[in-house]
Design a protein around this motif. Structure first.
Motif, PDB file in Angstrom:
ATOM      1  N   ASP A 175      53.114  36.046  39.278  1.00  0.00           N
ATOM      2  CA  ASP A 175      53.983  36.132  40.114  1.00  0.00           C
ATOM      3  C   ASP A 175      55.326  36.496  39.907  1.00  0.00           C
ATOM      4  OD1 ASP A 175      54.700  33.831  38.968  1.00  0.00           O
ATOM      5  OD2 ASP A 175      54.113  32.533  40.905  1.00  0.00           O
ATOM      6  N   GLY A 176      55.557  36.614  38.460  1.00  0.00           N
ATOM      7  CA  GLY A 176      56.788  36.902  37.996  1.00  0.00           C
ATOM      8  C   GLY A 176      57.519  35.900  37.525  1.00  0.00           C
ATOM      9  N   GLY A 177      56.973  34.533  37.786  1.00  0.00           N
ATOM     10  CA  GLY A 177      57.377  33.635  37.029  1.00  0.00           C
ATOM     11  C   GLY A 177      56.520  32.687  36.142  1.00  0.00           C
ATOM     12  N   THR A 178      56.011  31.704  36.626  1.00  0.00           N
ATOM     13  CA  THR A 178      54.973  30.781  35.516  1.00  0.00           C
ATOM     14  C   THR A 178      53.533  30.765  36.391  1.00  0.00           C
ATOM     15  OG1 THR A 178      55.601  28.711  36.613  1.00  0.00           O
ATOM     16  CG2 THR A 178      56.990  29.445  34.404  1.00  0.00           C
ATOM     17  N   GLY A 179      53.775  31.241  37.695  1.00  0.00           N
ATOM     18  CA  GLY A 179      52.543  31.285  38.288  1.00  0.00           C
ATOM     19  C   GLY A 179      51.570  32.482  38.625  1.00  0.00           C
ATOM     20  N   TYR A 180      50.747  32.764  39.390  1.00  0.00           N
ATOM     21  CA  TYR A 180      49.982  33.763  39.833  1.00  0.00           C
ATOM     22  C   TYR A 180      49.316  34.048  41.111  1.00  0.00           C
ATOM     23  CZ  TYR A 180      45.620  30.592  39.326  1.00  0.00           C
ATOM     24  OH  TYR A 180      44.975  29.617  39.432  1.00  0.00           O
ATOM     25  N   THR A 181      49.140  35.201  41.593  1.00  0.00           N
ATOM     26  CA  THR A 181      48.505  35.249  43.038  1.00  0.00           C
ATOM     27  C   THR A 181      47.125  36.194  42.830  1.00  0.00           C
ATOM     28  OG1 THR A 181      50.885  35.349  43.544  1.00  0.00           O
ATOM     29  CG2 THR A 181      49.495  36.517  44.933  1.00  0.00           C
ATOM     30  N   LEU A 182      46.448  35.817  43.767  1.00  0.00           N
ATOM     31  CA  LEU A 182      45.224  36.605  43.946  1.00  0.00           C
ATOM     32  C   LEU A 182      45.083  37.930  44.515  1.00  0.00           C
ATOM     33  CD1 LEU A 182      42.766  33.357  44.462  1.00  0.00           C
ATOM     34  CD2 LEU A 182      43.510  34.442  42.012  1.00  0.00           C
ATOM     35  N   GLN A 183      44.234  38.729  44.015  1.00  0.00           N
ATOM     36  CA  GLN A 183      43.806  39.749  44.933  1.00  0.00           C
ATOM     37  C   GLN A 183      42.369  40.300  44.858  1.00  0.00           C
ATOM     38  OE1 GLN A 183      46.321  43.171  42.358  1.00  0.00           O
ATOM     39  NE2 GLN A 183      45.126  44.223  44.074  1.00  0.00           N
ATOM     40  N   SER A 184      41.797  40.987  45.505  1.00  0.00           N
ATOM     41  CA  SER A 184      40.263  41.417  45.356  1.00  0.00           C
ATOM     42  C   SER A 184      40.210  42.242  44.122  1.00  0.00           C
ATOM     43  CB  SER A 184      39.844  42.152  46.512  1.00  0.00           C
ATOM     44  OG  SER A 184      40.018  41.235  47.825  1.00  0.00           O
ATOM     45  N   GLU A 185      38.915  42.165  43.484  1.00  0.00           N
ATOM     46  CA  GLU A 185      38.704  43.035  42.204  1.00  0.00           C
ATOM     47  C   GLU A 185      38.422  44.378  42.824  1.00  0.00           C
ATOM     48  OE1 GLU A 185      35.460  40.929  40.354  1.00  0.00           O
ATOM     49  OE2 GLU A 185      34.015  41.739  41.821  1.00  0.00           O
ATOM     50  N   VAL A 186      38.604  45.430  42.023  1.00  0.00           N
ATOM     51  CA  VAL A 186      38.066  46.649  42.407  1.00  0.00           C
ATOM     52  C   VAL A 186      37.392  47.258  41.057  1.00  0.00           C
ATOM     53  CG1 VAL A 186      38.854  48.970  42.865  1.00  0.00           C
ATOM     54  CG2 VAL A 186      40.283  46.762  43.671  1.00  0.00           C
ATOM     55  N   TYR A 187      36.170  47.758  41.497  1.00  0.00           N
ATOM     56  CA  TYR A 187      35.160  48.316  40.505  1.00  0.00           C
ATOM     57  C   TYR A 187      35.216  49.733  40.746  1.00  0.00           C
ATOM     58  CZ  TYR A 187      33.572  43.604  38.459  1.00  0.00           C
ATOM     59  OH  TYR A 187      33.765  42.387  37.971  1.00  0.00           O
ATOM     60  N   PRO A 188      34.704  50.527  39.604  1.00  0.00           N
ATOM     61  CA  PRO A 188      34.518  51.805  39.893  1.00  0.00           C
ATOM     62  C   PRO A 188      32.991  51.964  40.750  1.00  0.00           C
ATOM     63  CG  PRO A 188      34.746  51.473  37.747  1.00  0.00           C
ATOM     64  CD  PRO A 188      34.693  50.165  38.309  1.00  0.00           C
ATOM     65  N   ASN A 189      32.674  52.979  41.402  1.00  0.00           N
ATOM     66  CA  ASN A 189      31.533  52.996  42.223  1.00  0.00           C
ATOM     67  C   ASN A 189      30.020  53.619  41.209  1.00  0.00           C
ATOM     68  OD1 ASN A 189      32.630  52.310  44.489  1.00  0.00           O
ATOM     69  ND2 ASN A 189      33.147  54.440  44.972  1.00  0.00           N
ATOM     70  N   THR A 190      30.621  53.756  40.173  1.00  0.00           N
ATOM     71  CA  THR A 190      29.421  54.361  39.292  1.00  0.00           C
ATOM     72  C   THR A 190      29.483  53.535  38.009  1.00  0.00           C
ATOM     73  OG1 THR A 190      30.639  55.908  38.153  1.00  0.00           O
ATOM     74  CG2 THR A 190      29.402  56.528  40.151  1.00  0.00           C
ATOM     75  N   HIS A 191      28.265  53.307  37.363  1.00  0.00           N
ATOM     76  CA  HIS A 191      28.047  52.534  36.114  1.00  0.00           C
ATOM     77  C   HIS A 191      26.995  52.994  35.196  1.00  0.00           C
ATOM     78  CE1 HIS A 191      27.589  48.188  34.090  1.00  0.00           C
ATOM     79  NE2 HIS A 191      28.275  48.972  33.066  1.00  0.00           N
ATOM     80  N   ILE A 192      27.012  53.648  34.354  1.00  0.00           N
ATOM     81  CA  ILE A 192      26.224  54.016  33.331  1.00  0.00           C
ATOM     82  C   ILE A 192      26.064  53.211  31.984  1.00  0.00           C
ATOM     83  CG2 ILE A 192      25.075  56.085  32.242  1.00  0.00           C
ATOM     84  CD1 ILE A 192      26.687  57.759  34.374  1.00  0.00           C
ATOM     85  N   SER A 193      24.883  52.856  31.676  1.00  0.00           N
ATOM     86  CA  SER A 193      24.666  52.201  30.554  1.00  0.00           C
ATOM     87  C   SER A 193      23.562  52.569  29.671  1.00  0.00           C
ATOM     88  CB  SER A 193      24.603  50.797  30.797  1.00  0.00           C
ATOM     89  OG  SER A 193      23.368  50.255  31.392  1.00  0.00           O
ATOM     90  N   ASN A 194      23.636  52.409  28.287  1.00  0.00           N
ATOM     91  CA  ASN A 194      22.649  52.860  27.300  1.00  0.00           C
ATOM     92  C   ASN A 194      22.389  51.591  26.450  1.00  0.00           C
ATOM     93  OD1 ASN A 194      22.183  55.735  28.019  1.00  0.00           O
ATOM     94  ND2 ASN A 194      24.293  55.709  27.468  1.00  0.00           N
ATOM     95  N   THR A 195      20.974  51.376  26.287  1.00  0.00           N
ATOM     96  CA  THR A 195      20.735  50.208  25.387  1.00  0.00           C
ATOM     97  C   THR A 195      19.685  50.701  24.162  1.00  0.00           C
ATOM     98  OG1 THR A 195      21.175  48.829  27.443  1.00  0.00           O
ATOM     99  CG2 THR A 195      20.349  47.840  25.258  1.00  0.00           C
ATOM    100  N   VAL A 196      19.515  50.342  23.174  1.00  0.00           N
ATOM    101  CA  VAL A 196      18.599  50.455  22.269  1.00  0.00           C
ATOM    102  C   VAL A 196      18.293  49.071  21.541  1.00  0.00           C
ATOM    103  CG1 VAL A 196      20.545  50.975  20.384  1.00  0.00           C
ATOM    104  CG2 VAL A 196      18.043  51.928  20.305  1.00  0.00           C
ATOM    105  N   ALA A 197      16.984  48.898  21.423  1.00  0.00           N
ATOM    106  CA  ALA A 197      16.435  47.757  20.710  1.00  0.00           C
ATOM    107  C   ALA A 197      15.650  47.886  19.949  1.00  0.00           C
ATOM    108  CB  ALA A 197      16.114  46.654  21.843  1.00  0.00           C
TER     109      ALA A 197
END
Lengths: 382, 72
Positions: A207-229
């Motif tokens: 908030d510019g001082g010692t505190g904070y304010t909340l807002q909603s999270e925003v994610y991308p609309n796509t998510h691609i992952s690769n996993t190897v085991a």
């Protein structure tokens, strides 16, 4: 308020996938006929999840095997996310799945459908797979595909309904190297498209001082992952087995992770099997994650999900199985009673516990917690 | 370069011929022991994979339920 913070709400498909994932065997045979009744209990980080799971598999004719599963979660959550932004809640989730395996020569084909329903999230996943045994049954190759179509809801707005489409592409290979050593290799690509963030979760900014304010999270609309085991298991010179696993992960959100596991299985006293595992997991943070953003709308994507932050965990598991009726009894060929206990310790490197008062924003203690998992289940083969 | 081509051709030829299993079916007693299964209890394996999925940013390639030699 049914605030669901457990991000994992958006990953419910993960469990769906677990039961619909292809069964890798080392020869072309159908899975054994068996039934398992499990009670699971998870407690940690202010969250308690428990419930039953019933899995029944039965061969039909010479070439088909049917499998059905009913799984339930009873959730009581006062997690740090909930306590930071909302009030504790209770929730219930019911998951049902039905699958079929078809064996033809050296080839096994599988199909599976799973549905998961809770008050503000509905998921349906269809999976297909084919497994081919070759080279004298020393090598087994598996190809799998699954598609999930989910609807994300919100408890405070009955008209809220956002779609998510998920696709999994799997390639697996099992290889027998010696009469005492075998390995598995798995590759999996997962793509998500749609409403991928949590409708309840917030990020915070200074908030510019010692505190904070909340807002909603925003994610991308796509998510691609690769996993190897890569996994290996070795039969020791006496009747016991040692195993190890290494798994690497990377995704389009900038998260990279690596995990390792070692295990030891020891039969004892004729009727018992004891098993011990140690697992280590470490990940880096997503490119759009921050524990405290400098100002409102600081960037186009905003996340403060602790599972997108940098953290690690250690897990130890001990399991004991007692086998009974090994010579057969009534329609039962054999049975087992099993108890498994696991302990996790999570340590976050850039996720602060904002429920602790008396600190200025960004100087709260780093979050850490432990959790315990118990499984008790009865299995019978028939 | 020529040697490399010869080696590759040999490997290609070997790949096309039938492979003699170097571990015979009667030598797989150890492998068919239930303790050699990566997930001998599917209902338990599926549950633990769910726990991992929920608690990890990573996902996929957890091995799935099942496993085992199937040599019997």
């Amino acid at each position: 308020m049914g605030v669901v913070v457990v991000t994992r709400r958006l990953r419910v498909w993960g469990l769906l996938g677990a039961l619909s994932t292809l069964t890798i065997t080392y020869a072309a045979v159908l899975p054994e006929d068996r039934a398992d009744l499990l009670y699971h209990y998870y407690s940690g980080g202010g969250v308690t999840i428990s419930g039953p799971s019933l899995l029944v598999r039965k061969q039909v004719g010479q070439n088909f095997s049917l499998v059905a599963n009913q799984y339930m979660d009873y959730i009581t959550s006062a997690s740090i996310d909930v306590m930071s932004y909302a009030s504790p809640y209770k929730e219930q989730r019911t998951q049902q799945s039905l699958g079929v395996d078809y064996l033809n020569g050296k080839t096994t084909m599988t199909a599976n459908y799973t549905s998961s329903i809770e008050s503000d999230y509905k998921a349906g996943t269809t999976s297909f797979g084919v497994t081919q045994s070759m080279f004298g049954d020393l090598t087994t190759v598996t190809l799998g595909y699954s598609r999930g179509d989910d609807i994300v809801g919100q408890s405070t707005d009955p008209t809220f309904a956002k779609p998510v489409t998920r696709q999994n592409f799997q390639l697996g290979m099992s290889q027998i190297f010696t009469k005492s050593f075998l390995m598995n290799f798995d590759l999996e690509t997962i793509t998500d498209e749609g409403y991928l963030h949590n409708p309840y979760r917030n990020v915070r900014y200074s908030d510019g001082g010692t505190g904070y304010t909340l807002q909603s999270e925003v994610y991308p609309n796509t998510h691609i992952s690769n996993t190897v085991a890569v996994r290996g298991k070795y039969y020791l010179p006496y009747r016991a087995a040692a195993e190890a696993e290494v798994r690497g992960y990377g995704d389009s959100w900038g998260v990279n992770a690596v995990s390792g596991m070692v295990g030891y299985t020891q039969p004892a006293w004729d009727d018992w099997i004891l098993e011990f595992k140690y697992r280590l997991y470490n990940q880096g943070q997503a490119s759009f994650y921050s524990d405290l953003f400098p100002y409102k709308d600081a960037q186009n994507f905003l996340a403060r999900d602790k599972e997108l932050s940098a953290y690690s965990y250690n897990m130890i598991t001990a399991m004991a199985s007692y086998e009974f009726a090994k010579g057969g009894w009534s329609f039962i060929n054999k049975g087992s009673v099993n108890l498994s206990l696991s302990h996790f310790q999570f340590d976050y490197r850039d996720f602060r516990d904002i429920t602790v008062k008396g600190y200025t924003a960004g100087n709260e203690p780093l979050y850490k917690f432990s959790s315990n998992v118990m499984q008790f289940f009865l299995s019978i083969w028939y | 370069m020529r040697l490399t081509i010869v080696v590759l051709l040999c490997l290609l030829g070997a790949g096309c011929s039938s492979v003699e299993p170097w571990v015979k079916p009667y030598e797989r007693a150890n492998l068919s022991d239930p303790i050699m299964s990566f997930g001998r209890d599917p209902v338990s394996s599926a549950y633990m994979e769910h726990v991992y999925e929920v608690r990890e940013g990573a996902r996929g390639a957890l091995g799935g339920a099942g496993g085992g030699c199937g040599c019997n």
